[in-house]
Design a protein around this motif. Structure first.
Motif, PDB file in Angstrom:
ATOM      1  N   PRO A  92      -8.242   0.277   6.797  1.00 38.95           N
ATOM      2  CA  PRO A  92      -9.383   0.619   7.646  1.00 38.95           C
ATOM      3  C   PRO A  92      -8.913   1.316   8.912  1.00 38.95           C
ATOM      4  O   PRO A  92      -7.811   1.062   9.413  1.00 38.95           O
ATOM      5  CB  PRO A  92      -9.997  -0.748   7.962  1.00 38.95           C
ATOM      6  CG  PRO A  92      -8.839  -1.689   7.901  1.00 38.95           C
ATOM      7  CD  PRO A  92      -7.930  -1.155   6.819  1.00 38.95           C
ATOM      8  N   LEU A  93      -9.743   2.211   9.444  1.00 41.60           N
ATOM      9  CA  LEU A  93      -9.422   2.867  10.708  1.00 41.60           C
ATOM     10  C   LEU A  93      -9.570   1.875  11.855  1.00 41.60           C
ATOM     11  O   LEU A  93     -10.504   1.064  11.874  1.00 41.60           O
ATOM     12  CB  LEU A  93     -10.364   4.052  10.946  1.00 41.60           C
ATOM     13  CG  LEU A  93     -10.160   5.284  10.065  1.00 41.60           C
ATOM     14  CD1 LEU A  93     -11.257   6.298  10.359  1.00 41.60           C
ATOM     15  CD2 LEU A  93      -8.791   5.894  10.286  1.00 41.60           C
ATOM     16  N   ASN A  96     -12.829   2.526  13.656  1.00 39.23           N
ATOM     17  CA  ASN A  96     -14.039   2.258  12.866  1.00 39.23           C
ATOM     18  C   ASN A  96     -13.642   1.532  11.592  1.00 39.23           C
ATOM     19  O   ASN A  96     -13.393   2.163  10.561  1.00 39.23           O
ATOM     20  CB  ASN A  96     -14.764   3.568  12.542  1.00 39.23           C
ATOM     21  CG  ASN A  96     -16.127   3.306  11.917  1.00 39.23           C
ATOM     22  OD1 ASN A  96     -16.431   2.196  11.475  1.00 39.23           O
ATOM     23  ND2 ASN A  96     -16.969   4.341  11.879  1.00 39.23           N
ATOM     24  N   GLU A  98     -15.124   0.218   9.307  1.00 36.63           N
ATOM     25  CA  GLU A  98     -15.952   0.418   8.121  1.00 36.63           C
ATOM     26  C   GLU A  98     -15.503   1.636   7.316  1.00 36.63           C
ATOM     27  O   GLU A  98     -15.929   1.828   6.185  1.00 36.63           O
ATOM     28  CB  GLU A  98     -17.417   0.576   8.522  1.00 36.63           C
ATOM     29  CG  GLU A  98     -18.011  -0.696   9.136  1.00 36.63           C
ATOM     30  CD  GLU A  98     -19.485  -0.542   9.448  1.00 36.63           C
ATOM     31  OE1 GLU A  98     -20.024   0.571   9.209  1.00 36.63           O
ATOM     32  OE2 GLU A  98     -20.086  -1.520   9.912  1.00 36.63           O
ATOM     33  N   ILE A  99     -14.643   2.451   7.910  1.00 37.42           N
ATOM     34  CA  ILE A  99     -14.123   3.636   7.234  1.00 37.42           C
ATOM     35  C   ILE A  99     -12.704   3.359   6.758  1.00 37.42           C
ATOM     36  O   ILE A  99     -11.848   2.950   7.538  1.00 37.42           O
ATOM     37  CB  ILE A  99     -14.138   4.864   8.165  1.00 37.42           C
ATOM     38  CG1 ILE A  99     -15.576   5.188   8.594  1.00 37.42           C
ATOM     39  CG2 ILE A  99     -13.501   6.069   7.465  1.00 37.42           C
ATOM     40  CD1 ILE A  99     -15.664   6.359   9.550  1.00 37.42           C
ATOM     41  N   VAL A 101      -9.174   4.725   4.714  1.00 37.65           N
ATOM     42  CA  VAL A 101      -8.405   5.920   4.367  1.00 37.65           C
ATOM     43  C   VAL A 101      -7.186   5.516   3.548  1.00 37.65           C
ATOM     44  O   VAL A 101      -6.710   4.382   3.627  1.00 37.65           O
ATOM     45  CB  VAL A 101      -7.952   6.690   5.621  1.00 37.65           C
ATOM     46  CG1 VAL A 101      -9.145   7.236   6.382  1.00 37.65           C
ATOM     47  CG2 VAL A 101      -7.096   5.803   6.525  1.00 37.65           C
TER      48      VAL A 101
END
Length: 210
Positions: A92-93, A96, A98-99, A101
């Motif tokens: 997760p970032l 954020n 919830e995003i 990668v």
């Protein structure tokens, strides 16, 4: 007393040398400062792995290879290599959560196990009376306990970053010696180092301003 030195190269580099101006370190000279005058270094074991080119740092392997050449001019020193494990992970970032990668995760493998194995084997073979450990890896606590309590060896722990050693480190170490900036400055190789056949080994250019 007969002394052996055990160095976790990546642990020492990332905790003490990465942001310093003392990367051209002669570990024999540094070890002599950390040990007592009557201690005679029989062997230095340096545990590391070959780095891979990183984004924006394609010359990292070349600098490391040059440093290895300098280290190999020390007759007491032996380099033991582990390996790098590269995997792709989903993270997760931080800004954020919830995003998610996909990232490439690189991990050095083998140095702690190799160090522990050679430390115990050398203690069993009575290769040393005193050992200097340059690693703050807590995975080494049990090997340190065995060397100290079961084999009755003197364990000198070279401590090189804050905070102070934990209770178990202090319990198993006969002495804790702090690696100071002054020690590192005094322990730098000359530039150039003279290798076999008179070959000159120059400090990497990126370190020239160090």
């Amino acid at each position: 007393m007969r002394a052996c030195v055990f160095i976790d190269g990546f642990n020492f580099y990332h905790r003490r040398l990465k942001s310093s101006k003392t990367k051209w370190t002669n570990f024999k000279r540094l070890s002599e400062e950390l040990l007592d005058e009557e201690d005679e270094i029989q062997r230095i074991r340096y545990f590391t792995a070959d780095v891979s080119p990183k984004a924006g740092d394609e010359l990292a392997p070349e600098r490391q290879a040059t440093y290895f050449r300098a280290l190999k001019t020390l007759p007491e020193l032996e380099i033991h290599k582990g390996s790098f494990l590269t995997t792709t992970e989903v993270r997760p970032l931080a800004c954020n959560p919830e995003i998610f990668v996909r990232v490439r995760d690189t991990e050095e493998k083998g140095s702690d196990v190799n160090l522990a194995s050679h430390l115990l084997l050398d203690a069993f073979n009575d290769t040393f009376e005193v050992c200097l450990i340059l690693s703050q890896d807590t995975d080494l606590l049990e090997p340190l306990r065995i060397v100290s309590e079961e084999f009755g060896k003197t364990v000198v722990l070279g401590w090189f970053s804050a905070p102070q050693p934990g209770k178990r480190h202090r319990r198993y170490a006969s002495a804790v010696r702090h690696v100071s900036d002054g020690m590192l400055k005094r322990a730098q190789f000359p530039d150039p180092v003279i290798g076999r056949g008179g070959a000159k080994i120059y400090k990497p250019k990126l370190w020239q301003s160090d």
